[in-house]
Design a protein around this motif. Structure first.
Motif, PDB file in Angstrom:
ATOM      1  N   ARG A 398       2.540   5.819  -1.007  1.00 38.85           N
ATOM      2  CA  ARG A 398       2.222   6.370  -2.328  1.00 38.85           C
ATOM      3  C   ARG A 398       1.599   5.355  -3.278  1.00 38.85           C
ATOM      4  N   PHE A 399       1.470   4.115  -2.829  1.00 40.51           N
ATOM      5  CA  PHE A 399       0.960   3.070  -3.713  1.00 40.51           C
ATOM      6  C   PHE A 399      -0.501   2.733  -3.411  1.00 40.51           C
ATOM      7  N   ALA A 400      -1.231   2.398  -4.467  1.00 37.04           N
ATOM      8  CA  ALA A 400      -2.605   1.912  -4.335  1.00 37.04           C
ATOM      9  C   ALA A 400      -2.642   0.458  -4.770  1.00 37.04           C
ATOM     10  N   GLU A 401      -3.362  -0.341  -4.023  1.00 39.65           N
ATOM     11  CA  GLU A 401      -3.502  -1.757  -4.350  1.00 39.65           C
ATOM     12  C   GLU A 401      -4.861  -2.002  -4.991  1.00 39.65           C
ATOM     13  N   ILE A 402      -4.851  -2.598  -6.164  1.00 44.91           N
ATOM     14  CA  ILE A 402      -6.078  -3.000  -6.865  1.00 44.91           C
ATOM     15  C   ILE A 402      -6.213  -4.496  -6.634  1.00 44.91           C
ATOM     16  N   ASN A 407     -12.730 -13.271  -9.558  1.00 45.78           N
ATOM     17  CA  ASN A 407     -12.487 -13.244 -10.997  1.00 45.78           C
ATOM     18  C   ASN A 407     -13.072 -14.528 -11.562  1.00 45.78           C
ATOM     19  N   ARG A 408     -14.315 -14.455 -12.003  1.00 52.34           N
ATOM     20  CA  ARG A 408     -15.056 -15.662 -12.400  1.00 52.34           C
ATOM     21  C   ARG A 408     -14.342 -16.459 -13.490  1.00 52.34           C
ATOM     22  N   PHE A 409     -13.552 -15.786 -14.309  1.00 53.21           N
ATOM     23  CA  PHE A 409     -12.959 -16.461 -15.462  1.00 53.21           C
ATOM     24  C   PHE A 409     -11.440 -16.580 -15.365  1.00 53.21           C
ATOM     25  N   GLY A 410     -10.887 -16.431 -14.163  1.00 53.53           N
ATOM     26  CA  GLY A 410      -9.438 -16.528 -14.039  1.00 53.53           C
ATOM     27  C   GLY A 410      -9.001 -16.404 -12.591  1.00 53.53           C
ATOM     28  N   PRO A 411      -7.698 -16.248 -12.376  1.00 52.00           N
ATOM     29  CA  PRO A 411      -7.173 -16.184 -11.013  1.00 52.00           C
ATOM     30  C   PRO A 411      -7.402 -14.816 -10.382  1.00 52.00           C
ATOM     31  N   ASN A 412      -7.353 -14.785  -9.055  1.00 52.69           N
ATOM     32  CA  ASN A 412      -7.369 -13.520  -8.339  1.00 52.69           C
ATOM     33  C   ASN A 412      -5.949 -12.966  -8.298  1.00 52.69           C
ATOM     34  N   GLY A 413      -5.804 -11.749  -7.822  1.00 54.39           N
ATOM     35  CA  GLY A 413      -4.466 -11.168  -7.760  1.00 54.39           C
ATOM     36  C   GLY A 413      -4.505  -9.732  -7.286  1.00 54.39           C
ATOM     37  N   VAL A 414      -3.299  -9.145  -7.175  1.00 56.94           N
ATOM     38  CA  VAL A 414      -3.158  -7.757  -6.746  1.00 56.94           C
ATOM     39  C   VAL A 414      -2.298  -7.023  -7.761  1.00 56.94           C
ATOM     40  N   VAL A 415      -2.751  -5.854  -8.167  1.00 59.99           N
ATOM     41  CA  VAL A 415      -2.012  -4.994  -9.087  1.00 59.99           C
ATOM     42  C   VAL A 415      -1.768  -3.665  -8.386  1.00 59.99           C
ATOM     43  N   TYR A 416      -0.592  -3.089  -8.605  1.00 60.83           N
ATOM     44  CA  TYR A 416      -0.225  -1.846  -7.931  1.00 60.83           C
ATOM     45  C   TYR A 416      -0.243  -0.678  -8.906  1.00 60.83           C
ATOM     46  N   GLN A 417      -0.662   0.466  -8.397  1.00 60.40           N
ATOM     47  CA  GLN A 417      -0.587   1.729  -9.117  1.00 60.40           C
ATOM     48  C   GLN A 417      -0.087   2.790  -8.127  1.00 60.40           C
ATOM     49  N   GLU A 418       0.548   3.812  -8.653  1.00 65.20           N
ATOM     50  CA  GLU A 418       0.900   4.930  -7.789  1.00 65.20           C
ATOM     51  C   GLU A 418      -0.286   5.893  -7.761  1.00 65.20           C
ATOM     52  N   ASP A 428       6.237   0.594 -11.285  1.00 72.74           N
ATOM     53  CA  ASP A 428       6.951  -0.681 -11.342  1.00 72.74           C
ATOM     54  C   ASP A 428       6.349  -1.629 -10.310  1.00 72.74           C
ATOM     55  N   GLN A 429       5.825  -2.754 -10.767  1.00 72.20           N
ATOM     56  CA  GLN A 429       5.130  -3.676  -9.872  1.00 72.20           C
ATOM     57  C   GLN A 429       6.043  -4.253  -8.801  1.00 72.20           C
ATOM     58  N   LEU A 430       7.286  -4.570  -9.169  1.00 69.27           N
ATOM     59  CA  LEU A 430       8.216  -5.158  -8.200  1.00 69.27           C
ATOM     60  C   LEU A 430       8.579  -4.162  -7.104  1.00 69.27           C
ATOM     61  N   VAL A 431       8.768  -2.907  -7.487  1.00 75.16           N
ATOM     62  CA  VAL A 431       9.107  -1.871  -6.501  1.00 75.16           C
ATOM     63  C   VAL A 431       7.963  -1.695  -5.506  1.00 75.16           C
ATOM     64  N   ALA A 432       6.729  -1.597  -6.017  1.00 75.00           N
ATOM     65  CA  ALA A 432       5.577  -1.411  -5.146  1.00 75.00           C
ATOM     66  C   ALA A 432       5.337  -2.635  -4.273  1.00 75.00           C
ATOM     67  N   GLN A 433       5.496  -3.810  -4.865  1.00 78.04           N
ATOM     68  CA  GLN A 433       5.286  -5.036  -4.102  1.00 78.04           C
ATOM     69  C   GLN A 433       6.310  -5.174  -2.971  1.00 78.04           C
ATOM     70  N   GLU A 434       7.563  -4.840  -3.253  1.00 73.53           N
ATOM     71  CA  GLU A 434       8.616  -4.941  -2.236  1.00 73.53           C
ATOM     72  C   GLU A 434       8.406  -3.918  -1.121  1.00 73.53           C
ATOM     73  N   ALA A 435       8.008  -2.696  -1.493  1.00 77.06           N
ATOM     74  CA  ALA A 435       7.754  -1.673  -0.477  1.00 77.06           C
ATOM     75  C   ALA A 435       6.586  -2.085   0.421  1.00 77.06           C
ATOM     76  N   THR A 436       5.576  -2.658  -0.161  1.00 81.42           N
ATOM     77  CA  THR A 436       4.425  -3.105   0.625  1.00 81.42           C
ATOM     78  C   THR A 436       4.815  -4.258   1.536  1.00 81.42           C
ATOM     79  N   ARG A 437       5.595  -5.191   1.009  1.00 84.69           N
ATOM     80  CA  ARG A 437       6.019  -6.346   1.814  1.00 84.69           C
ATOM     81  C   ARG A 437       6.868  -5.903   3.004  1.00 84.69           C
ATOM     82  N   MET A 438       7.809  -5.003   2.762  1.00 83.68           N
ATOM     83  CA  MET A 438       8.674  -4.537   3.839  1.00 83.68           C
ATOM     84  C   MET A 438       7.870  -3.803   4.910  1.00 83.68           C
TER      85      MET A 438
END
Length: 457
Positions: A398-402, A407-418, A428-438
Motif C-alpha cells: 500500500r506504500f509508494a516510495e518517492i 538533488n542538486r542543492f541538498g541530499p538525496n532520500g526516500v519519502v513514503y506516501q500511501e 507515518d514515515q516510520l511505519v512505511a519504512q519498517e514495512a518496506t524494510r521487513m
C-alpha cells in the motif's frame, strides 16, 4: 522620441510588466550606461538588482531600496506611453541611441587628441587607443552584457537576511508533502524537476499533487497534457481534491451522499485555483516554450509548469534520438531559467526495470531513458516506485516510495506516501519504512529455486 523618453519607456515596461522573459532579456543586454539621466540610471540599477536576485520587479520595493522618497517619480515613469509587447523594441532603440552618443564622443575625443599631440608618437598612441575602443564598441556579443559579481553581493546579503528571518523560502515551490519539502527546501524558481516511473506508478497523479500544493497559496499552474485529454486531467484533479477514486466518478449512479459532498467540495477548491491546461498532441519544444513564456508574461504569478511527458514531445527530424532528447531536456531547463518558474517534466523509465529480478526493480538513475542528457540538465530527479505493482499481497503493497535520486542543492532520500484510491496521501514515515524494510529482508531470505535435475535414474 527623445533619448530620455525612450529610456523612460523601457523603465515603464519593466515596472509595469514585471520580471517577464522579455524583461530578463532586456536586463541581460542593456547596460546601465545606456540611461542618460542619473535618476533613470539608478532606477534601472535597482530594477536589475531585484530581478536578478529575487525574480521580481516591484515599484514599492524599488522605491524603498532607493530611499523611499521616489515612489511618485516611479509611478510617473510607469505611466509613460508604450506597450509591453514592444519592450525589447524600445530597449533596442535606446541602446542604439546610447551607442551613437558613445561613438560621437569617441570620434570627437580622438580628433581632439590628435590635434593636441606634440609628436607622431603621441598621435599614434591616441589612434591606437581610439581603434581599440572602436573595436570594443562594435564587437558583436549578441547584446549580452556580463554582470559583475560585486553588483550581486549586496543582493546576496539580502537573501541571507531573509533566510535568518524565515522569509527566504517564500518564492520556492512547495509540494505540500512535508517530508519531501524538508529534504529539498522547496523547488527553486529556475529548477527543472524530472518525475520518472514505469507506467502505472502514478507519475501524472504525483505531478497533480505537486500542483495542488503549489496553487494552494495563490500561485498559478500551466499543464501541458499530451497523454491525456483535458477532461481526463480534470477528472483526475476532481478525484484527487475529493479523495475519490476515478472509477467512482465514472459510475455516478452508484455515488452516495458523502461522495457527492466530496465532489462539491473538490469543485469549490479547484474553481478557486489558477490552473491552465494545454490539451494538444505532437507539440514541439519550441511551441511549448513559446506558450509558457507568453503565459508567464500575461500571468506573472505563474508558479509551476508541468509537461506530461518528455517522450511525447515531437522530436526534430533527421536527428539521433539521444541528441533529440538532449535538445528537449536542455530547452526545458532553459524555459525554467527564462520564466523563473519550476518545470515538472514527466519521463518514462526504461523497460529494463521490469526485466530485472522482482527483488531488484526499485529504479535507479541509469533507468532513465537517455539518462545521461536528462540527468545532466535536471536539478532534481524524482523516481516513483510502488511495491504493490509487483507484490500486491506484500506488507509494503500500500506504500509508494518517492525516491529523490538527484538533488542538486541538498541530499538525496526516500519519502513514503500511501497510494490509496489512486492518490498519494500522507502516511507515518516510520511505519512505511519498517514495512518496506521487513519485506525486503523477507525477500532476501527466500531460498533460490534450484533448477530441475537432469540426472537419470
Amino acid at each position: 522620441m527623445t533619448p530620455q523618453e525612450l529610456e523612460s519607456a523601457v523603465l515603464s515596461g519593466l515596472l509595469v510588466g514585471g520580471a517577464t522573459p522579455d524583461a530578463l532579456d532586456v536586463i541581460a543586454t542593456m547596460p546601465e550606461e545606456a540611461f542618460s539621466i542619473r535618476f533613470l540610471r539608478d532606477t534601472y540599477i535597482e530594477i536589475k538588482k531585484q530581478a536578478l536576485t529575487y525574480g521580481v520587479i516591484d515599484v514599492v520595493l524599488i522605491s524603498e531600496a532607493m530611499g523611499g522618497d521616489s515612489l511618485a517619480s516611479l509611478v510617473e515613469i510607469s505611466r509613460t506611453p508604450g506597450t509591453l509587447a514592444n519592450l525589447k523594441g524600445f530597449a533596442t532603440l535606446a541602446i542604439k541611441g546610447w551607442r551613437s552618443r558613445e561613438m560621437a564622443a569617441l570620434l570627437q575625443s580622438g580628433a581632439d587628441g590628435i590635434r593636441s599631440a606634440r609628436n607622431q608618437e603621441q598621435r599614434d598612441q591616441v589612434i591606437q587607443e581610439s581603434v581599440s575602443k572602436l573595436i570594443e564598441m562594435t564587437a558583436d556579443s549578441g547584446g549580452v552584457m556580463p554582470v559583475h559579481l560585486g553588483e550581486l553581493l549586496s543582493s546576496y546579503m539580502d537573501v541571507l537576511d531573509k533566510r535568518m528571518s524565515g522569509e527566504a523560502g517564500s518564492r520556492n515551490l512547495y509540494t505540500g508533502i512535508q517530508e519531501l519539502d524538508a529534504i529539498t527546501g522547496g523547488f527553486n524558481p529556475q529548477d527543472l524537476v524530472v518525475i520518472a516511473g514505469r507506467p502505472g506508478t502514478g507519475k501524472t497523479e504525483f505531478a497533480l499533487k505537486v500542483i495542488e500544493g503549489a496553487t494552494r497559496n495563490g500561485a498559478g499552474a500551466l499543464v501541458f497534457s499530451m497523454e491525456m485529454a483535458a477532461m481526463q486531467m480534470v477528472e483526475r484533479s476532481v478525484a484527487g481534491a475529493g479523495n475519490l477514486s476515478v472509477s467512482k466518478l465514472r459510475n455516478p449512479n452508484a455515488l452516495c451522499d458523502e461522495d457527492w459532498a466530496r465532489i462539491h467540495s473538490a469543485l469549490e477548491i479547484l474553481n478557486n485555483r489558477d490552473i491552465w491546461i494545454v490539451d494538444a498532441t505532437d507539440l514541439t519544444i519550441d511551441q511549448i516554450r513559446a506558450v509558457a513564456e507568453t503565459h508567464k508574461r500575461r500571468y506573472p504569478h505563474l508558479g509551476v509548469v508541468m509537461v506530461d511527458y518528455i517522450g511525447l514531445i515531437a522530436k526534430p527530424k533527421a536527428e539521433r534520438n539521444d541528441l533529440a532528447v538532449g535538445h528537449i531536456s536542455r530547452s526545458l531547463k532553459t524555459m525554467a531559467m527564462r520564466t523563473k518558474t519550476p518545470v515538472l517534466a514527466l519521463s518514462q523509465l526504461s523497460r529494463k526495470v521490469d526485466e530485472r529480478p522482482i527483488t531488484a526493480r526499485r529504479p535507479v538513475m541509469s533507468d532513465l531513458s537517455e539518462s545521461g542528457r536528462i540527468e545532466q540538465d535536471a536539478d532534481r530527479i524524482i523516481m516513483l516506485y510502488r511495491d504493490g505493482i509487483y507484490n500486491p499481497n506484500g506488507p509494503a503493497a500500500r506504500f509508494a516510495e518517492i525516491i529523490l535520486g538527484k538533488n542538486r542543492f541538498g541530499p538525496n532520500g526516500v519519502v513514503y506516501q500511501e497510494f490509496k484510491n489512486g492518490h498519494f496521501v500522507p502516511v507515518d514515515q516510520l511505519v512505511a519504512q519498517e514495512a518496506t524494510r521487513m519485506h525486503q529482508e523477507t525477500q532476501q531470505q527466500q531460498p533460490k529455486q534450484k533448477p530441475y535435475s537432469t540426472k537419470k535414474f
